[in-house]
Design a protein around this motif. Sequence first.
Motif, PDB file in Angstrom:
ATOM      1  N   PHE A   1     -86.453  38.553 -21.133  1.00 20.44           N
ATOM      2  CA  PHE A   1     -85.248  38.387 -20.488  1.00 20.44           C
ATOM      3  C   PHE A   1     -85.280  38.142 -18.830  1.00 20.44           C
ATOM      4  O   PHE A   1     -84.799  37.131 -18.399  1.00 20.44           O
ATOM      5  CB  PHE A   1     -84.210  39.548 -20.630  1.00 20.44           C
ATOM      6  N   GLU A   2     -86.255  38.921 -18.436  1.00 25.31           N
ATOM      7  CA  GLU A   2     -86.525  38.474 -16.934  1.00 25.31           C
ATOM      8  C   GLU A   2     -86.970  37.010 -16.593  1.00 25.31           C
ATOM      9  O   GLU A   2     -86.748  36.348 -15.787  1.00 25.31           O
ATOM     10  CB  GLU A   2     -87.525  39.489 -16.258  1.00 25.31           C
ATOM     11  N   LEU A   3     -87.978  36.579 -17.695  1.00 24.90           N
ATOM     12  CA  LEU A   3     -88.460  35.215 -17.395  1.00 24.90           C
ATOM     13  C   LEU A   3     -87.035  34.475 -17.532  1.00 24.90           C
ATOM     14  O   LEU A   3     -87.410  33.178 -16.852  1.00 24.90           O
ATOM     15  CB  LEU A   3     -89.230  35.171 -18.664  1.00 24.90           C
ATOM     16  N   TRP A   4     -86.250  34.558 -18.633  1.00 23.19           N
ATOM     17  CA  TRP A   4     -85.273  33.636 -18.685  1.00 23.19           C
ATOM     18  C   TRP A   4     -84.268  33.391 -17.347  1.00 23.19           C
ATOM     19  O   TRP A   4     -83.873  32.566 -17.107  1.00 23.19           O
ATOM     20  CB  TRP A   4     -84.336  34.067 -20.087  1.00 23.19           C
ATOM     21  N   CYS A   5     -84.087  34.725 -17.097  1.00 22.54           N
ATOM     22  CA  CYS A   5     -83.382  34.840 -15.799  1.00 22.54           C
ATOM     23  C   CYS A   5     -83.926  34.060 -14.582  1.00 22.54           C
ATOM     24  O   CYS A   5     -83.364  33.517 -13.880  1.00 22.54           O
ATOM     25  CB  CYS A   5     -83.051  36.347 -15.424  1.00 22.54           C
ATOM     26  N   LEU A   6     -85.289  34.234 -14.487  1.00 27.40           N
ATOM     27  CA  LEU A   6     -86.064  33.607 -13.263  1.00 27.40           C
ATOM     28  C   LEU A   6     -86.029  32.015 -13.813  1.00 27.40           C
ATOM     29  O   LEU A   6     -85.642  31.144 -12.497  1.00 27.40           O
ATOM     30  CB  LEU A   6     -87.418  34.023 -13.438  1.00 27.40           C
ATOM     31  N   ALA A   7     -86.029  31.496 -14.856  1.00 27.13           N
ATOM     32  CA  ALA A   7     -86.182  30.266 -15.143  1.00 27.13           C
ATOM     33  C   ALA A   7     -84.611  29.653 -14.627  1.00 27.13           C
ATOM     34  O   ALA A   7     -84.530  28.636 -14.049  1.00 27.13           O
ATOM     35  CB  ALA A   7     -86.316  29.983 -16.471  1.00 27.13           C
ATOM     36  N   VAL A   8     -83.479  30.304 -14.903  1.00 24.94           N
ATOM     37  CA  VAL A   8     -82.222  29.740 -14.678  1.00 24.94           C
ATOM     38  C   VAL A   8     -81.995  29.763 -13.158  1.00 24.94           C
ATOM     39  O   VAL A   8     -81.216  29.040 -12.642  1.00 24.94           O
ATOM     40  CB  VAL A   8     -80.913  30.618 -15.488  1.00 24.94           C
ATOM     41  N   SER A   9     -82.829  31.006 -12.361  1.00 23.91           N
ATOM     42  CA  SER A   9     -82.328  30.988 -10.803  1.00 23.91           C
ATOM     43  C   SER A   9     -83.137  29.802 -10.264  1.00 23.91           C
ATOM     44  O   SER A   9     -82.709  29.344  -9.177  1.00 23.91           O
ATOM     45  CB  SER A   9     -82.950  32.423 -10.682  1.00 23.91           C
ATOM     46  N   ALA A  10     -84.070  29.204 -10.881  1.00 23.76           N
ATOM     47  CA  ALA A  10     -84.657  28.132 -10.431  1.00 23.76           C
ATOM     48  C   ALA A  10     -84.004  26.988 -10.252  1.00 23.76           C
ATOM     49  O   ALA A  10     -83.804  26.071  -9.416  1.00 23.76           O
ATOM     50  CB  ALA A  10     -85.933  27.636 -11.055  1.00 23.76           C
ATOM     51  N   ILE A  11     -82.951  26.558 -11.367  1.00 21.94           N
ATOM     52  CA  ILE A  11     -82.154  25.471 -11.639  1.00 21.94           C
ATOM     53  C   ILE A  11     -80.972  25.827 -10.514  1.00 21.94           C
ATOM     54  O   ILE A  11     -80.741  25.004  -9.790  1.00 21.94           O
ATOM     55  CB  ILE A  11     -81.666  25.538 -12.994  1.00 21.94           C
ATOM     56  N   ALA A  12     -80.682  27.017 -10.213  1.00 21.47           N
ATOM     57  CA  ALA A  12     -79.427  27.338  -9.457  1.00 21.47           C
ATOM     58  C   ALA A  12     -79.711  27.334  -7.968  1.00 21.47           C
ATOM     59  O   ALA A  12     -79.171  27.175  -6.974  1.00 21.47           O
ATOM     60  CB  ALA A  12     -78.729  28.513  -9.766  1.00 21.47           C
ATOM     61  N   GLY A  13     -81.212  27.539  -7.810  1.00 30.00           N
ATOM     62  CA  GLY A  13     -81.864  27.322  -6.313  1.00 30.00           C
ATOM     63  C   GLY A  13     -81.401  28.857  -5.626  1.00 30.00           C
ATOM     64  O   GLY A  13     -81.379  28.772  -4.584  1.00 30.00           O
ATOM     65  N   CYS A  14     -81.310  30.027  -6.451  1.00 30.21           N
ATOM     66  CA  CYS A  14     -81.027  31.315  -5.434  1.00 30.21           C
ATOM     67  C   CYS A  14     -82.427  31.988  -5.314  1.00 30.21           C
ATOM     68  O   CYS A  14     -82.930  32.605  -6.149  1.00 30.21           O
ATOM     69  CB  CYS A  14     -80.158  31.858  -6.586  1.00 30.21           C
ATOM     70  N   ALA A  15     -82.953  31.906  -3.980  1.00 33.87           N
ATOM     71  CA  ALA A  15     -83.893  32.534  -3.726  1.00 33.87           C
ATOM     72  C   ALA A  15     -84.090  34.108  -4.061  1.00 33.87           C
ATOM     73  O   ALA A  15     -85.107  34.492  -4.378  1.00 33.87           O
ATOM     74  CB  ALA A  15     -84.268  32.102  -1.978  1.00 33.87           C
ATOM     75  N   VAL A  16     -82.910  34.766  -3.735  1.00 33.69           N
ATOM     76  CA  VAL A  16     -82.770  36.090  -3.741  1.00 33.69           C
ATOM     77  C   VAL A  16     -83.113  36.261  -5.407  1.00 33.69           C
ATOM     78  O   VAL A  16     -83.908  37.342  -5.852  1.00 33.69           O
ATOM     79  CB  VAL A  16     -81.397  36.569  -3.573  1.00 33.69           C
ATOM     80  N   CYS A  17     -82.331  35.546  -6.157  1.00 31.79           N
ATOM     81  CA  CYS A  17     -82.693  35.877  -7.709  1.00 31.79           C
ATOM     82  C   CYS A  17     -83.876  35.582  -8.123  1.00 31.79           C
ATOM     83  O   CYS A  17     -84.461  36.295  -8.963  1.00 31.79           O
ATOM     84  CB  CYS A  17     -81.543  35.006  -8.459  1.00 31.79           C
ATOM     85  N   LEU A  18     -84.640  34.547  -7.683  1.00 25.78           N
ATOM     86  CA  LEU A  18     -85.971  34.138  -8.187  1.00 25.78           C
ATOM     87  C   LEU A  18     -86.824  35.113  -7.489  1.00 25.78           C
ATOM     88  O   LEU A  18     -87.733  35.315  -8.395  1.00 25.78           O
ATOM     89  CB  LEU A  18     -86.352  32.778  -7.338  1.00 25.78           C
ATOM     90  N   GLN A  19     -86.696  35.827  -6.524  1.00 22.95           N
ATOM     91  CA  GLN A  19     -87.638  36.901  -6.104  1.00 22.95           C
ATOM     92  C   GLN A  19     -87.450  38.045  -6.654  1.00 22.95           C
ATOM     93  O   GLN A  19     -88.551  38.376  -7.160  1.00 22.95           O
ATOM     94  CB  GLN A  19     -87.593  36.979  -4.393  1.00 22.95           C
ATOM     95  N   ASN A  20     -86.194  38.386  -7.000  1.00 24.13           N
ATOM     96  CA  ASN A  20     -86.067  39.711  -7.917  1.00 24.13           C
ATOM     97  C   ASN A  20     -86.589  39.511  -9.142  1.00 24.13           C
ATOM     98  O   ASN A  20     -87.213  40.368  -9.876  1.00 24.13           O
ATOM     99  CB  ASN A  20     -84.573  39.978  -7.713  1.00 24.13           C
ATOM    100  N   HIS A  21     -86.204  38.435  -9.876  1.00 21.10           N
ATOM    101  CA  HIS A  21     -86.751  38.230 -11.095  1.00 21.10           C
ATOM    102  C   HIS A  21     -88.221  37.782 -11.271  1.00 21.10           C
ATOM    103  O   HIS A  21     -88.886  38.169 -12.412  1.00 21.10           O
ATOM    104  CB  HIS A  21     -85.883  36.968 -12.019  1.00 21.10           C
ATOM    105  N   ASP A  22     -88.730  37.421 -10.332  1.00 24.73           N
ATOM    106  CA  ASP A  22     -90.216  37.210 -10.256  1.00 24.73           C
ATOM    107  C   ASP A  22     -91.018  38.541 -10.170  1.00 24.73           C
ATOM    108  O   ASP A  22     -91.857  39.097 -10.931  1.00 24.73           O
ATOM    109  CB  ASP A  22     -90.699  36.438  -9.025  1.00 24.73           C
ATOM    110  N   GLN A  23     -90.325  39.529  -9.343  1.00 26.05           N
ATOM    111  CA  GLN A  23     -90.806  40.824  -9.488  1.00 26.05           C
ATOM    112  C   GLN A  23     -90.601  41.768 -10.737  1.00 26.05           C
ATOM    113  O   GLN A  23     -91.532  42.368 -11.332  1.00 26.05           O
ATOM    114  CB  GLN A  23     -89.990  41.943  -8.232  1.00 26.05           C
TER     115      GLN A  23
END
Length: 157
Positions: free
Chosen positions: A102-124
Amino acid sequence: MNLGRALLETPLTDAQAWGAALACAIAARQPDVIRAFAAEASVRLPAPAVEQARAAASIMAMNNVFYRAQHMIGGERHPAGLRMRTITSPVLAAAGVTRADFELWCLAVSAIAGCAVCLQNHDQGVRRAGLDAAAVHEALRIAAVVHAAAVTLDAAG
């Protein structure tokens, strides 16, 4: 060629790869791409996992807007106050989805949206759940090629 390499020649599990692809297709918002990935994901994943991939796209559609805007504005931060019940471990477990998936899916979607905060949080979150940088790289490749397919189809339309 890139879609095949990203989805068929990946060290990710089917759940990780096809859940990410479906969530990214939804995030890319191109109807033909959504239909194609939903059809393939429904063959490769159990129905509850497909629903959780859709939920990841939905939650991140909300969170990416909120957190990206909050980050751009700067200054004082306030809690989102947005309900995200589907992220809870019991809901994921009932669907047969791991927290890592689930975290991986959220990270991938955040890449499309370009949300740095979400990318960092889901990477962690991905790393806390036991996946490594290679898994993150693969999810980002999937996001990139799914988004490119959507952009290309929109441009041809």
